[in-house]
Design a protein around this motif. Structure first.
Motif, PDB file in Angstrom:
ATOM      1  N   ARG A 131       1.050   3.616  -2.386  1.00 23.42           N
ATOM      2  CA  ARG A 131       1.039   5.674  -2.326  1.00 23.42           C
ATOM      3  C   ARG A 131       1.463   6.545  -3.116  1.00 23.42           C
ATOM      4  O   ARG A 131       1.850   7.403  -3.406  1.00 23.42           O
ATOM      5  CB  ARG A 131       0.395   5.469  -1.174  1.00 23.42           C
ATOM      6  CG  ARG A 131      -1.436   5.772  -0.546  1.00 23.42           C
ATOM      7  CD  ARG A 131      -1.406   6.437   0.702  1.00 23.42           C
ATOM      8  NE  ARG A 131      -0.697   5.187   1.791  1.00 23.42           N
ATOM      9  CZ  ARG A 131      -1.383   3.738   1.948  1.00 23.42           C
ATOM     10  NH1 ARG A 131      -2.522   3.846   1.672  1.00 23.42           N
ATOM     11  NH2 ARG A 131      -0.095   3.719   2.946  1.00 23.42           N
TER      12      ARG A 131
ATOM     13  N   THR B 247      -6.673  -2.152  -4.570  1.00 23.37           N
ATOM     14  CA  THR B 247      -6.831  -2.153  -3.603  1.00 23.37           C
ATOM     15  C   THR B 247      -5.849  -3.197  -3.331  1.00 23.37           C
ATOM     16  O   THR B 247      -5.428  -4.346  -4.713  1.00 23.37           O
ATOM     17  CB  THR B 247      -8.125  -2.269  -3.076  1.00 23.37           C
ATOM     18  OG1 THR B 247      -8.905  -4.055  -4.439  1.00 23.37           O
ATOM     19  CG2 THR B 247      -9.363  -1.647  -3.192  1.00 23.37           C
TER      20      THR B 247
ATOM     21  N   GLY C   4       1.686   7.335  -6.777  1.00 23.75           N
ATOM     22  CA  GLY C   4       0.476   7.905  -7.000  1.00 23.75           C
ATOM     23  C   GLY C   4      -1.100   7.080  -7.401  1.00 23.75           C
ATOM     24  O   GLY C   4      -1.571   7.421  -8.171  1.00 23.75           O
TER      25      GLY C   4
ATOM     26  N   ARG D 229       0.621  -1.153  -0.126  1.00 19.65           N
ATOM     27  CA  ARG D 229       0.024  -0.183   0.095  1.00 19.65           C
ATOM     28  C   ARG D 229       0.766   1.325   0.173  1.00 19.65           C
ATOM     29  O   ARG D 229       0.336   2.059  -0.632  1.00 19.65           O
ATOM     30  CB  ARG D 229      -0.374   0.405   1.367  1.00 19.65           C
ATOM     31  CG  ARG D 229      -1.622  -1.118   0.867  1.00 19.65           C
ATOM     32  CD  ARG D 229      -2.609  -1.009   2.390  1.00 19.65           C
ATOM     33  NE  ARG D 229      -4.170  -1.952   2.132  1.00 19.65           N
ATOM     34  CZ  ARG D 229      -4.270  -2.909   2.967  1.00 19.65           C
ATOM     35  NH1 ARG D 229      -3.180  -2.836   4.294  1.00 19.65           N
ATOM     36  NH2 ARG D 229      -4.914  -4.380   2.822  1.00 19.65           N
ATOM     37  N   GLU D 230       2.063   1.033   0.946  1.00 18.62           N
ATOM     38  CA  GLU D 230       2.593   2.539   0.773  1.00 18.62           C
ATOM     39  C   GLU D 230       3.486   2.481  -0.964  1.00 18.62           C
ATOM     40  O   GLU D 230       3.647   3.882  -1.686  1.00 18.62           O
ATOM     41  CB  GLU D 230       3.979   2.120   2.027  1.00 18.62           C
ATOM     42  CG  GLU D 230       3.004   2.204   2.724  1.00 18.62           C
ATOM     43  CD  GLU D 230       2.586   3.346   3.547  1.00 18.62           C
ATOM     44  OE1 GLU D 230       3.140   4.681   3.044  1.00 18.62           O
ATOM     45  OE2 GLU D 230       1.793   3.701   3.878  1.00 18.62           O
TER      46      GLU D 230
ATOM     47  N   TYR E  40      -4.180   5.318  -6.433  1.00 19.35           N
ATOM     48  CA  TYR E  40      -5.267   5.392  -5.426  1.00 19.35           C
ATOM     49  C   TYR E  40      -5.912   4.338  -5.734  1.00 19.35           C
ATOM     50  O   TYR E  40      -6.807   4.578  -5.081  1.00 19.35           O
ATOM     51  CB  TYR E  40      -5.209   5.932  -4.813  1.00 19.35           C
ATOM     52  CG  TYR E  40      -4.496   7.310  -4.671  1.00 19.35           C
ATOM     53  CD1 TYR E  40      -3.515   7.697  -3.225  1.00 19.35           C
ATOM     54  CD2 TYR E  40      -3.330   8.491  -5.384  1.00 19.35           C
ATOM     55  CE1 TYR E  40      -2.621   8.685  -3.189  1.00 19.35           C
ATOM     56  CE2 TYR E  40      -2.708   9.027  -5.066  1.00 19.35           C
ATOM     57  CZ  TYR E  40      -2.025   9.320  -3.685  1.00 19.35           C
ATOM     58  OH  TYR E  40      -0.826   9.940  -3.699  1.00 19.35           O
ATOM     59  N   ASP E  41      -5.981   4.162  -7.120  1.00 20.55           N
ATOM     60  CA  ASP E  41      -7.454   2.827  -7.313  1.00 20.55           C
ATOM     61  C   ASP E  41      -6.834   1.558  -7.511  1.00 20.55           C
ATOM     62  O   ASP E  41      -7.676   1.254  -8.062  1.00 20.55           O
ATOM     63  CB  ASP E  41      -8.035   3.906  -8.889  1.00 20.55           C
ATOM     64  CG  ASP E  41      -6.619   3.476 -10.047  1.00 20.55           C
ATOM     65  OD1 ASP E  41      -5.627   3.355  -8.977  1.00 20.55           O
ATOM     66  OD2 ASP E  41      -6.664   3.200 -10.757  1.00 20.55           O
TER      67      ASP E  41
END
Length: 235
Positions: free
Chosen positions: A57, A65, A60, A53-54, A62-63
């Motif tokens: 992010r 999962t 860039g 997840r890091e 964010y969509d």
């Protein structure tokens, strides 16, 4: 036509023997390497899911999962649903193996996000390669049994699509591993002396794709050899 004994013995199997040996070695290598570094905790103390997840992010993204899936070494990135699925040992694991595998799958998500050309090509030919791998051998051997050069040739052409898929997969996988190591290093998730162990995990996994590519190439050569022998004996 085929000699009678050919219905019981195919001498061309020897062509794929090197690929079979490499495939067995690659599978053993990835299992032992993953198992070894699964026992080595990463100093950062984060789980594979947290690191994934890091990394997303930081790039860039964010969509996408991150979810857990069943099985072992069943980790993959699904570009259609934009889901990064990690096996339990990777999702919740805090080992160097877990971080390496999680980062590798993030590498595929990054490729997708930036429009990495080889990945786009691979995703495009997936349907054709799937059909090719399923239809190639039935068409080829039915063509030989019915003395139909057209069907046999179609089988070879269908299998060529599967070979192309394997060729395109190699740079995609190696590039994802390179992105993984770079992402882990730049974010400080692994220290200098942890880089080499992570690379060993990823290189062992990459070897399975090398083995698959070699198998595809040699299987294609085997089909061509069978086709040539068939035509020679049919004269």
């Amino acid at each position: 036509m085929f000699p009678f004994g050919w219905y019981y013995y195919d001498p061309t199997w020897i062509i794929v023997l090197p690929a079979l040996i490499l495939a067995f070695y690659a599978q053993a290598k990835v299992s032992t390497t993953f198992e070894r570094y699964l026992r080595v905790p990463a100093r950062i103390g984060l789980t594979g899911a947290e690191v994934a997840r890091e990394i997303l992010r930081a790039n860039g993204i964010y969509d996408v999962t991150v979810e857990m899936t069943r099985g072992r070494l069943t980790d993959y990135y699904d570009p259609r649903s934009k889901v990064l699925r990690l096996s339990p040992e990777v999702y919740g694991g805090r080992s160097l193996a877990a971080l390496g595998v999680a980062a590798h799958e993030c590498g595929h998500a990054i490729q997708h996000n930036v429009g990495y050309a080889p990945l786009n090509l691979r995703n495009t030919i997936v349907p054709l390669a799937g059909i090719g791998s399923q239809m190639a051998f039935p068409l080829f051997f039915i063509g030989l049994l019915l003395s139909s050069d057209f069907l046999a040739t179609m089988g070879i052409l269908f299998f060529s699509a599967a070979v192309l898929f394997q060729f395109v997969t190699l740079p995609v996988e190696y590039n994802a591993s390179s992105r993984a190591v770079a992402a882990l290093e730049s974010a400080g998730f692994i220290s200098y002396d942890e880089v080499e162990p992570v690379k060993r995990v990823l290189n062992a996994a990459a070897l399975t794709y090398v083995a698959a590519t070699l198998m595809a190439i040699l299987q294609l050569l085997r089909l061509l050899a069978l086709f040539g022998i068939y035509n020679r004996d049919d004269r």
